[in-house]
Design a protein around this motif. Structure first.
Motif, PDB file in Angstrom:
ATOM      1  N   GLY A  45      15.657 -11.196  41.051  1.00  0.00           N
ATOM      2  CA  GLY A  45      16.044 -10.408  39.893  1.00  0.00           C
ATOM      3  C   GLY A  45      15.035  -9.302  39.629  1.00  0.00           C
ATOM      4  N   ILE A  46      15.270  -8.526  38.579  1.00  0.00           N
ATOM      5  CA  ILE A  46      14.373  -7.412  38.256  1.00  0.00           C
ATOM      6  C   ILE A  46      13.809  -7.586  36.845  1.00  0.00           C
ATOM      7  CG2 ILE A  46      16.277  -5.892  37.479  1.00  0.00           C
ATOM      8  CD1 ILE A  46      14.710  -3.548  38.794  1.00  0.00           C
ATOM      9  N   ILE A  47      12.500  -7.421  36.731  1.00  0.00           N
ATOM     10  CA  ILE A  47      11.807  -7.494  35.438  1.00  0.00           C
ATOM     11  C   ILE A  47      11.213  -6.116  35.178  1.00  0.00           C
ATOM     12  CG2 ILE A  47       9.889  -8.530  34.156  1.00  0.00           C
ATOM     13  CD1 ILE A  47      10.271 -11.038  35.944  1.00  0.00           C
ATOM     14  N   LEU A  48      11.526  -5.547  34.018  1.00  0.00           N
ATOM     15  CA  LEU A  48      11.047  -4.201  33.689  1.00  0.00           C
ATOM     16  C   LEU A  48      10.026  -4.237  32.557  1.00  0.00           C
ATOM     17  CD1 LEU A  48      14.413  -2.207  33.727  1.00  0.00           C
ATOM     18  CD2 LEU A  48      12.619  -2.137  35.459  1.00  0.00           C
ATOM     19  N   VAL A  49       8.992  -3.402  32.692  1.00  0.00           N
ATOM     20  CA  VAL A  49       8.027  -3.205  31.608  1.00  0.00           C
ATOM     21  C   VAL A  49       8.194  -1.758  31.155  1.00  0.00           C
ATOM     22  CG1 VAL A  49       5.598  -3.230  30.930  1.00  0.00           C
ATOM     23  CG2 VAL A  49       6.423  -4.856  32.634  1.00  0.00           C
ATOM     24  N   THR A  50       8.490  -1.537  29.864  1.00  0.00           N
ATOM     25  CA  THR A  50       8.760  -0.187  29.381  1.00  0.00           C
ATOM     26  C   THR A  50       7.766   0.234  28.306  1.00  0.00           C
ATOM     27  OG1 THR A  50      10.215  -0.686  27.509  1.00  0.00           O
ATOM     28  CG2 THR A  50      11.221  -0.753  29.683  1.00  0.00           C
ATOM     29  N   GLY A  51       7.704   1.539  28.098  1.00  0.00           N
ATOM     30  CA  GLY A  51       6.791   2.091  27.088  1.00  0.00           C
ATOM     31  C   GLY A  51       6.377   3.489  27.495  1.00  0.00           C
ATOM     32  N   PRO A  52       5.809   4.271  26.570  1.00  0.00           N
ATOM     33  CA  PRO A  52       5.371   5.633  26.912  1.00  0.00           C
ATOM     34  C   PRO A  52       4.114   5.622  27.776  1.00  0.00           C
ATOM     35  CG  PRO A  52       4.774   5.095  24.655  1.00  0.00           C
ATOM     36  CD  PRO A  52       5.559   3.938  25.168  1.00  0.00           C
ATOM     37  N   THR A  53       3.726   6.783  28.257  1.00  0.00           N
ATOM     38  CA  THR A  53       2.488   6.920  29.036  1.00  0.00           C
ATOM     39  C   THR A  53       1.299   6.441  28.195  1.00  0.00           C
ATOM     40  OG1 THR A  53       3.448   8.846  30.103  1.00  0.00           O
ATOM     41  CG2 THR A  53       1.075   8.572  30.325  1.00  0.00           C
ATOM     42  N   GLY A  54       0.418   5.658  28.826  1.00  0.00           N
ATOM     43  CA  GLY A  54      -0.777   5.191  28.132  1.00  0.00           C
ATOM     44  C   GLY A  54      -0.554   3.984  27.245  1.00  0.00           C
ATOM     45  N   ALA A  71      12.795  -2.216  24.423  1.00  0.00           N
ATOM     46  CA  ALA A  71      13.336  -3.036  25.510  1.00  0.00           C
ATOM     47  C   ALA A  71      14.839  -2.805  25.705  1.00  0.00           C
ATOM     48  CB  ALA A  71      13.049  -4.514  25.229  1.00  0.00           C
ATOM     49  N   ILE A  72      15.601  -2.828  24.620  1.00  0.00           N
ATOM     50  CA  ILE A  72      17.061  -2.727  24.736  1.00  0.00           C
ATOM     51  C   ILE A  72      17.485  -1.363  25.276  1.00  0.00           C
ATOM     52  CG2 ILE A  72      19.210  -2.711  23.366  1.00  0.00           C
ATOM     53  CD1 ILE A  72      17.842  -5.010  21.688  1.00  0.00           C
ATOM     54  N   SER A  73      16.717  -0.298  24.953  1.00  0.00           N
ATOM     55  CA  SER A  73      17.053   1.059  25.440  1.00  0.00           C
ATOM     56  C   SER A  73      17.014   1.157  26.960  1.00  0.00           C
ATOM     57  CB  SER A  73      16.084   2.089  24.858  1.00  0.00           C
ATOM     58  OG  SER A  73      16.214   2.161  23.470  1.00  0.00           O
ATOM     59  N   ALA A  74      16.331   0.223  27.623  1.00  0.00           N
ATOM     60  CA  ALA A  74      16.244   0.263  29.093  1.00  0.00           C
ATOM     61  C   ALA A  74      17.624   0.061  29.726  1.00  0.00           C
ATOM     62  CB  ALA A  74      15.269  -0.795  29.594  1.00  0.00           C
ATOM     63  N   ILE A  75      18.506  -0.691  29.036  1.00  0.00           N
ATOM     64  CA  ILE A  75      19.828  -0.998  29.617  1.00  0.00           C
ATOM     65  C   ILE A  75      20.700   0.260  29.673  1.00  0.00           C
ATOM     66  CG2 ILE A  75      21.924  -2.401  29.346  1.00  0.00           C
ATOM     67  CD1 ILE A  75      19.931  -4.519  27.999  1.00  0.00           C
ATOM     68  N   PRO A  76      20.941   0.982  28.529  1.00  0.00           N
ATOM     69  CA  PRO A  76      21.699   2.235  28.639  1.00  0.00           C
ATOM     70  C   PRO A  76      21.008   3.278  29.522  1.00  0.00           C
ATOM     71  CG  PRO A  76      20.876   1.900  26.366  1.00  0.00           C
ATOM     72  CD  PRO A  76      20.669   0.636  27.116  1.00  0.00           C
ATOM     73  N   ARG A  77      19.669   3.234  29.582  1.00  0.00           N
ATOM     74  CA  ARG A  77      18.940   4.174  30.449  1.00  0.00           C
ATOM     75  C   ARG A  77      19.300   3.941  31.919  1.00  0.00           C
ATOM     76  NH1 ARG A  77      16.833   8.159  32.475  1.00  0.00           N
ATOM     77  NH2 ARG A  77      14.675   8.356  33.096  1.00  0.00           N
ATOM     78  N   MET A  78      19.401   2.678  32.334  1.00  0.00           N
ATOM     79  CA  MET A  78      19.777   2.371  33.720  1.00  0.00           C
ATOM     80  C   MET A  78      21.216   2.807  34.008  1.00  0.00           C
ATOM     81  SD  MET A  78      17.962  -1.372  33.966  1.00  0.00           S
ATOM     82  CE  MET A  78      18.220  -1.776  35.689  1.00  0.00           C
ATOM     83  N   GLN A 107      10.369  -6.071  29.057  1.00  0.00           N
ATOM     84  CA  GLN A 107       9.296  -6.090  28.062  1.00  0.00           C
ATOM     85  C   GLN A 107       8.974  -4.653  27.654  1.00  0.00           C
ATOM     86  OE1 GLN A 107       5.714  -8.448  28.617  1.00  0.00           O
ATOM     87  NE2 GLN A 107       4.434  -6.781  27.875  1.00  0.00           N
ATOM     88  N   ALA A 108       8.921  -4.394  26.347  1.00  0.00           N
ATOM     89  CA  ALA A 108       8.456  -3.091  25.841  1.00  0.00           C
ATOM     90  C   ALA A 108       7.106  -3.319  25.175  1.00  0.00           C
ATOM     91  CB  ALA A 108       9.453  -2.519  24.847  1.00  0.00           C
ATOM     92  N   GLN A 109       6.220  -2.365  25.264  1.00  0.00           N
ATOM     93  CA  GLN A 109       4.883  -2.568  24.700  1.00  0.00           C
ATOM     94  C   GLN A 109       4.230  -1.271  24.240  1.00  0.00           C
ATOM     95  OE1 GLN A 109       3.186  -4.222  28.503  1.00  0.00           O
ATOM     96  NE2 GLN A 109       1.539  -2.766  28.072  1.00  0.00           N
TER      97      GLN A 109
END
Length: 578
Positions: free
Chosen positions: A333-342, A438-445, A463-465
């Motif tokens: 499966g795929i695990i994503l870590v999201t967030g802005p630069t830095g 985190a949820i925004s990653a789904i429509p982004r894909m 995961q968003a951080q």
């Protein structure tokens, strides 16, 4: 009752009835004036103008505003400058002539809270935090007997910060003089770059920035100076300021260390070098960028010990940690870590790799660039110049029979397509994506061209951080937060919560913060959420389902840290308020 409230009452700008009403509601004497401005009984601008008028008349000392945290020093001085018809100068917005300061002992400038900033044939312009201090003006006029003084106004905080930089500049004065002496006595450019004093100066810069806990070092030429800044806890802070003539040999020597072309100043370049600083080995990633006064050089400090950081030591709360660890144990499966630069995504990926690496599994990474080198992991450096993009590397990796794959960043549709296919064909893929939550990653894909049914089959967790600054433990103290703020966020704040902040001390360079840690939200993809993704559910529907599954948002996670005294409520509102 405090002095300003008493005087406003005496001059009938506020009434005794208003004061009594607030006192009966439990408002403390020292916060009555602040509360009156918040409820609109008197405007904050009126209070500031009243204070300025009293200062002008000599009824108040300028220092009175230190007792009122809600009266911003900068805006008070702006008003005072208008009244006195003097210029107000933001010291950060000018390129100061530091040679002018060398004529005056720093101790004397500190005593008077004054800073000479520039001169011409007739005048010397000096910034004062208190423009009504005649004694200070007369003392400094004696140092410049042939020129008239032009008085300007700046905040005490800015003047003190620049005087501190001047003290730092003085501390390396001998080294800078040695560099100038060597450059005068050395003929060729090659010999200049080998000059030992330049190497010593680089060592001093690296030591100072690493001691100050900087993550990046920025070396920037201006018209008159060479400025060295460090990114400390996410904020840039000036560490050194040198005269302009130090910049060329300094820049050339750093480029030489990183194996860059020292003759090429028109194109950006990237490189890296390693160095032992204070008995610890560091990697430095170098990036140069042509600007109008030369090249901006940025060095990312890569501390090898941070590559081995465990996820639970990064400030991750136990619930989020358990959710992520469970996801990392998935066979594919795929695990994503999201967030802005830095926001610490790469550190989280390396923390995840730490959990995954073992002798039994083949783990391959594709990175641009490889930041930390790790055992038991095959790391691939992307190189677009020779045709090795993320997508090209991924295709080759799949023929290497990997068990787990880490992709530094998903930048385009092609990379995402291959990552999803790899996840659906028995590989565990971890990567990063630039989305705000985190949820925004789904429509982004979906926007990137992946069919929703493929996403639902491949996604294991997102995961968003963000990174928030921790309160400095040396100057941490209790603080009251406005009642309106407590009321607005009462769902997150228990009734008896005590909040803290840092007052600013020597240990934290006056910021009130020391170090950073993660706030996050982890979204495991359960069966209901997976089928909703496959059906092309909207973001609102996905959010509703996630909350039914026990999803805890990043703002809530951050507020819990503020409630426990780890950070401030202002920091959470700055970083995580949606």
């Amino acid at each position: 009752m405090d002095r300003i409230t008493h005087d406003l009452l005496e001059k009938r700008h506020i009434t005794q009835q208003q004061v009594d009403r607030l006192t009966s509601r439990g408002v403390q004497d020292d916060t009555i004036l602040e509360t009156l401005t918040k409820i609109g009984a008197i405007s904050i601008n009126f209070v500031k103008r009243f204070v300025v008028e009293q200062i002008r008349l000599g009824a108040y000392e300028l220092s009175i505003i230190k007792n009122y945290h809600f009266l911003d020093e900068g805006s008070i001085l702006h008003y005072l400058a208008e009244v006195l018809e003097l210029p107000y100068i933001d010291l950060d917005s000018i390129d100061m002539d530091y040679r002018l300061v060398e004529k005056i002992p720093t101790a004397q400038l500190k005593r008077y809270n004054a800073l000479p900033i520039f001169q011409d044939d007739m005048y010397v312009t000096i910034a004062f935090s208190d423009p009504l201090n005649i004694e200070a003006q007369e003392a400094l006029q004696r140092i410049f007997p042939r020129k008239s003084l032009k008085i300007a106004i700046s905040t005490e905080k800015q003047i003190q910060a620049y005087l501190f930089k001047i003290e730092l500049k003085d501390s390396v004065k001998e080294l800078v003089n040695n560099i100038r002496s060597e450059l005068r006595n050395i003929g060729t450019i090659e010999e200049q770059q080998e000059a030992s004093s330049i190497l010593q100066l680089i060592d001093v810069i690296l030591k100072a920035c690493i001691k100050a806990r900087a993550s990046d070092i920025h070396i920037e030429p201006t018209e008159k100076n060479c400025v060295v800044r460090g990114r400390i806890d996410g904020k840039l802070t000036e560490v050194f300021i040198f005269d302009r003539d130090i910049y060329p040999p300094l820049a050339s020597r750093i480029k030489l260390l990183a194996n860059l072309d020292i003759a090429e100043r028109r194109k950006p370049q990237d490189g890296r070098f390693s160095a032992v600083v204070m008995e610890a080995e560091f990697d430095f990633r170098i990036s140069t960028l042509p600007i109008i006064y030369g090249e901006s050089i940025v060095m990312r400090i890569l501390d090898k010990t941070k590559a081995l950081v465990k996820l639970e030591q990064s400030g991750m709360d136990s619930i989020s940690y358990q959710k992520l660890i469970k996801s990392l144990q998935a066979p594919f499966g795929i695990i994503l870590v999201t967030g802005p630069t830095g926001s610490g995504k790469t550190t989280t990926l390396y923390g995840a790799l730490n959990e995954l690496r073992n002798v039994e599994d083949k783990v391959i990474t594709v990175e641009d660039p490889v930041e930390y080198r790790m055992n038991l992991i095959q790391q691939v450096q992307v190189n677009p110049k020779v045709g090795l993009s993320f997508a090209d590397a991924l295709r080759s990796i799949l023929r290497q029979d990997p068990d787990k794959i880490m992709i530094g960043e998903i930048r385009d549709q092609e990379t995402l397509e291959i990552a999803v296919k790899a996840a659906l064909t028995g590989h565990l893929v971890i990567s990063t994506l630039h989305t705000n939550d985190a949820i925004s990653a789904i429509p982004r894909m979906v926007d990137m061209g992946i069919e929703p049914y493929l996403i639902s089959g491949a996604l294991v967790a997102i995961q968003a951080q963000r990174l928030v600054r921790r309160i400095c433990k040396f100057c941490k103290h209790e603080v009251d937060i406005p009642t309106m703020l407590r009321e607005e966020y009462k769902a997150f704040i228990p009734h008896d919560t005590i909040f803290y902040e840092g007052s600013g001390c020597k240990e934290c360079n006056g910021s009130g913060y020391m170090g950073r840690e993660m706030i996050c939200e982890v979204l495991p993809i359960g069966e209901e959420l997976s089928s909703l993704i496959a059906r092309g559910g909207s973001k609102d529907e996905l959010t509703k389902q996630a909350k039914e599954d026990g999803f805890i948002g990043m703002f809530e996670n951050g507020m819990a840290k503020a409630v426990h005294g780890v950070t401030t409520i202002d920091e959470i509102l700055r970083v995580a308020k949606g």
